[in-house]
Design a protein around this motif. Structure first.
Motif, PDB file in Angstrom:
ATOM      1  N   ILE A 339       0.940  -1.253  -0.134  1.00 14.72           N
ATOM      2  CA  ILE A 339      -0.135   0.091  -0.083  1.00 14.72           C
ATOM      3  C   ILE A 339       0.984   1.286   0.085  1.00 14.72           C
ATOM      4  O   ILE A 339       1.914   1.479   0.930  1.00 14.72           O
ATOM      5  CB  ILE A 339      -0.912   0.069   1.182  1.00 14.72           C
ATOM      6  N   PHE A 340       0.651   2.303  -1.031  1.00 12.13           N
ATOM      7  CA  PHE A 340       1.291   3.400  -0.916  1.00 12.13           C
ATOM      8  C   PHE A 340       0.365   4.693  -0.909  1.00 12.13           C
ATOM      9  O   PHE A 340      -0.393   4.674  -1.839  1.00 12.13           O
ATOM     10  CB  PHE A 340       2.360   3.514  -2.404  1.00 12.13           C
ATOM     11  N   LEU A 341       0.357   5.414   0.152  1.00 16.99           N
ATOM     12  CA  LEU A 341      -0.382   6.473   0.143  1.00 16.99           C
ATOM     13  C   LEU A 341       0.199   7.821   0.405  1.00 16.99           C
ATOM     14  O   LEU A 341       1.117   7.931   1.262  1.00 16.99           O
ATOM     15  CB  LEU A 341      -1.535   6.256   1.558  1.00 16.99           C
ATOM     16  N   THR A 342      -0.314   8.854  -0.054  1.00 17.98           N
ATOM     17  CA  THR A 342       0.085  10.279   0.294  1.00 17.98           C
ATOM     18  C   THR A 342      -1.108  11.190   0.412  1.00 17.98           C
ATOM     19  O   THR A 342      -1.955  11.016  -0.142  1.00 17.98           O
ATOM     20  CB  THR A 342       0.981  10.579  -0.934  1.00 17.98           C
ATOM     21  N   VAL A 343      -0.632  12.183   1.178  1.00 13.81           N
ATOM     22  CA  VAL A 343      -1.510  13.192   1.306  1.00 13.81           C
ATOM     23  C   VAL A 343      -0.777  14.770   1.256  1.00 13.81           C
ATOM     24  O   VAL A 343       0.295  14.592   1.544  1.00 13.81           O
ATOM     25  CB  VAL A 343      -2.470  13.063   2.749  1.00 13.81           C
ATOM     26  N   GLY A 344      -1.550  15.566   0.645  1.00 20.12           N
ATOM     27  CA  GLY A 344      -0.743  17.229   0.473  1.00 20.12           C
ATOM     28  C   GLY A 344      -0.813  17.552  -0.976  1.00 20.12           C
ATOM     29  O   GLY A 344      -1.598  16.982  -1.766  1.00 20.12           O
ATOM     30  N   GLU A 345       0.020  18.692  -1.216  1.00 19.28           N
ATOM     31  CA  GLU A 345      -0.232  19.089  -2.560  1.00 19.28           C
ATOM     32  C   GLU A 345       0.445  18.315  -3.594  1.00 19.28           C
ATOM     33  O   GLU A 345       1.241  17.591  -3.246  1.00 19.28           O
ATOM     34  CB  GLU A 345       0.473  20.429  -2.496  1.00 19.28           C
ATOM     35  N   GLU A 346      -0.007  17.934  -4.742  1.00 14.04           N
ATOM     36  CA  GLU A 346       0.211  16.718  -5.767  1.00 14.04           C
ATOM     37  C   GLU A 346       1.718  17.168  -6.037  1.00 14.04           C
ATOM     38  O   GLU A 346       2.484  16.120  -6.224  1.00 14.04           O
ATOM     39  CB  GLU A 346      -0.517  17.133  -7.003  1.00 14.04           C
ATOM     40  N   LYS A 347       2.424  18.232  -6.204  1.00 15.52           N
ATOM     41  CA  LYS A 347       3.735  18.244  -6.495  1.00 15.52           C
ATOM     42  C   LYS A 347       4.432  19.021  -5.424  1.00 15.52           C
ATOM     43  O   LYS A 347       5.730  19.550  -5.658  1.00 15.52           O
ATOM     44  CB  LYS A 347       3.931  19.330  -7.764  1.00 15.52           C
ATOM     45  N   GLY A 348       3.752  19.244  -4.274  1.00 13.30           N
ATOM     46  CA  GLY A 348       4.659  20.108  -3.124  1.00 13.30           C
ATOM     47  C   GLY A 348       5.056  19.132  -1.942  1.00 13.30           C
ATOM     48  O   GLY A 348       5.112  17.651  -2.358  1.00 13.30           O
ATOM     49  N   ALA A 349       4.837  19.592  -0.641  1.00 12.70           N
ATOM     50  CA  ALA A 349       5.331  18.647   0.413  1.00 12.70           C
ATOM     51  C   ALA A 349       3.935  17.924   0.789  1.00 12.70           C
ATOM     52  O   ALA A 349       2.737  18.442   0.480  1.00 12.70           O
ATOM     53  CB  ALA A 349       5.913  19.491   1.501  1.00 12.70           C
ATOM     54  N   GLY A 350       4.044  16.989   1.585  1.00 12.35           N
ATOM     55  CA  GLY A 350       3.176  16.225   2.105  1.00 12.35           C
ATOM     56  C   GLY A 350       3.359  14.890   2.976  1.00 12.35           C
ATOM     57  O   GLY A 350       4.918  14.976   3.575  1.00 12.35           O
ATOM     58  N   LEU A 351       2.703  13.992   3.334  1.00 18.61           N
ATOM     59  CA  LEU A 351       2.839  13.178   4.280  1.00 18.61           C
ATOM     60  C   LEU A 351       2.827  11.762   3.255  1.00 18.61           C
ATOM     61  O   LEU A 351       2.083  11.735   2.431  1.00 18.61           O
ATOM     62  CB  LEU A 351       1.760  13.019   5.261  1.00 18.61           C
ATOM     63  N   PHE A 352       3.450  10.744   3.626  1.00 14.86           N
ATOM     64  CA  PHE A 352       3.354   9.561   2.830  1.00 14.86           C
ATOM     65  C   PHE A 352       3.311   8.311   3.864  1.00 14.86           C
ATOM     66  O   PHE A 352       3.819   8.328   5.036  1.00 14.86           O
ATOM     67  CB  PHE A 352       4.531   9.322   1.931  1.00 14.86           C
ATOM     68  N   LEU A 353       2.892   7.145   3.402  1.00 14.01           N
ATOM     69  CA  LEU A 353       2.817   5.897   4.166  1.00 14.01           C
ATOM     70  C   LEU A 353       2.864   4.771   2.963  1.00 14.01           C
ATOM     71  O   LEU A 353       2.421   4.440   2.091  1.00 14.01           O
ATOM     72  CB  LEU A 353       1.462   5.729   4.933  1.00 14.01           C
ATOM     73  N   LEU A 354       3.978   4.024   3.487  1.00 14.18           N
ATOM     74  CA  LEU A 354       4.226   2.903   2.860  1.00 14.18           C
ATOM     75  C   LEU A 354       4.089   1.672   3.585  1.00 14.18           C
ATOM     76  O   LEU A 354       4.636   1.355   4.761  1.00 14.18           O
ATOM     77  CB  LEU A 354       5.764   2.603   2.026  1.00 14.18           C
ATOM     78  N   ALA A 355       3.265   0.593   3.032  1.00 18.30           N
ATOM     79  CA  ALA A 355       2.844  -0.681   4.058  1.00 18.30           C
ATOM     80  C   ALA A 355       2.911  -1.783   3.071  1.00 18.30           C
ATOM     81  O   ALA A 355       2.705  -1.917   2.013  1.00 18.30           O
ATOM     82  CB  ALA A 355       1.499  -0.381   4.867  1.00 18.30           C
TER      83      ALA A 355
END
Length: 412
Positions: A339-355
């Motif tokens: 599972i690969f998840l991201t939140v935030g601006e599409e080309k900017g900074a944000g948070l991610f989770l890899l599980a």
């Protein structure tokens, strides 16, 4: 020796002779960083540019139209640092940045007046002071002040300003008996020459090297902004004097007009309007979090209900937080699914989770972190953190799918 700036604080131009000019380096602050600048230290026969001292910053100005970057005192001398040399013996014209000087005069004389009356009225001694760029502060030797005292002090200092009290400069020899009666926090170790006294007639006499107004009326007005707890049972009193009060009023009025336009209410209702807005925002944030959590569960269930879902799931959502991503990961389950998840601006900074399976996460997490220009931490089959850029999100997806036992189309 007193410099010309101390004999006449109102002189804006002056002609004098160069005593010496020698190569030098100086650390100057540029955009918050200190950097070494090469130039020349110039000693003059006399100067109208005040060298920093007594809590007062140095003056700005020019020597033959060359900007003076710093003026410091070394014993009886004022050292002027400039970027290009001048000839020894040459007569040069000095010009003063009068706006800066007069501001310093107003704040410094204002400090003397406040200090004197705080002592006379309440017995609060001044232990130090700071002439700041926006506002100045006086450290009072008291753990706290009583209600109403600062209002009374402000009224008293402004009454003295309205009385047009003269401010005189006296030069006394060190052995003069009158020196003993003068308020002082001590002389610098390298002091040379007579003692300089700033005498506010009938109010205060104080040893000081700084530049001052010649009459309290030139202070125009003093506004005591308030007090705050200082260090070691001290209280800091913040104030502004003269032109700073006018600028403060202008800035405050500009802010008031902007708020009136934004809030659609008069100035008296601004605080209530902002309070209501904050409460509304909190309610909306709470509702938004609830919706995001519900949406996370639905997203996971939708994926699980797909008969050909495969073993890879990827999603980017502009809104969300770590909890949003963790709910999705928990609902889907990642023992057999990456599972690969991201939140935030599409080309900017944000948070991610890899599980996913621990061996996959251990192998790929460093490269994922590198592609996202981020940092993260691994725990129990999850690797999550902050990304400085999500622009290479597609590359991460490709990388992950290449390392799956069975490639499967993901969901966006």
């Amino acid at each position: 020796m007193a410099f010309q700036c101390q004999r006449d604080s109102y002189m804006k131009q002056f002609v004098t002779a160069v005593v010496s000019c020698s190569p030098a380096e100086l650390k100057l602050e540029n955009n918050g960083k200190k950097e070494k600048v090469k130039g020349f230290n110039v000693l003059l026969k006399d100067t109208i540019l005040f060298p920093e001292g007594g809590g007062q910053p140095d003056d700005h100005g020019t020597i033959e139209n060359v900007p003076v970057l710093r003026v410091t005192r070394q014993g009886p001398e004022a050292v002027h640092f400039i970027s290009s040399p001048v000839e020894e013996g040459q007569e040069v014209q000095l010009k003063l940045d009068w706006e800066r000087r007069f501001d310093h005069m107003q704040q410094h004389s204002g400090q003397h007046l406040i200090t004197a009356l705080a002592d006379t009225m309440f017995g609060y001694k001044t232990t130090s002071w700071d002439l700041g760029r926006q506002r100045s502060s006086i450290e009072l030797d008291t753990a706290a002040v009583k209600a109403g005292e600062m209002e009374a002090l402000e009224a008293a200092v402004n009454e003295k300003i309205r009385e047009h009290v003269p401010v005189n400069v006296q030069l006394l020899s060190l052995d003069d008996p009158a020196v003993e009666k003068v308020r002082s926090r001590g002389l610098p170790d390298d002091h040379a020459g007579p003692i300089r006294i700033i005498d506010i007639e009938g109010v205060d006499a104080n040893m000081c090297c700084g530049t001052h107004v010649s009459n309290l009326s030139h202070l125009q007005v003093i506004k005591i902004l308030g007090t705050e707890k200082g260090k070691k049972n001290k209280t800091n009193l913040m104030f502004i004097a003269g032109n700073r009060v006018l600028k403060y009023a202008e800035k405050s009025y500009s802010t008031e007009r902007s708020l009136t336009a934004l809030l659609k209410t008069g100035p008296d209702e601004h605080a209530d309007a902002v309070d209501k807005l904050q409460k509304t925002v909190k309610r909306l944030q709470k509702s938004n979090l609830t919706l995001l959590r519900d949406m996370a569960v639905l997203i996971a269930q939708n994926f699980k209900n797909q008969p050909d879902r495969g073993n890879f799931f990827s999603l980017h959502n502009k809104d969300g937080d770590n909890e949003f991503m963790n709910i999705i990961a928990n609902e889907i389950g990642f023992q057999d699914t990456v599972i690969f998840l991201t939140v935030g601006e599409e080309k900017g900074a944000g948070l991610f989770l890899l599980a996913g399976p621990e061996n996959v996460i251990t192998q790929l997490a460093p490269r994922v972190s590198e592609l996202l220009q981020g940092k993260g931490a691994a725990k129990n089959g999850r690797f999550q953190g902050k990304a400085n850029s999500l622009s290479k999100r597609a590359e991460v997806e490709t990388l992950l799918q290449e390392h799956l036992p069975h490639h499967s189309a993901g969901e966006e």
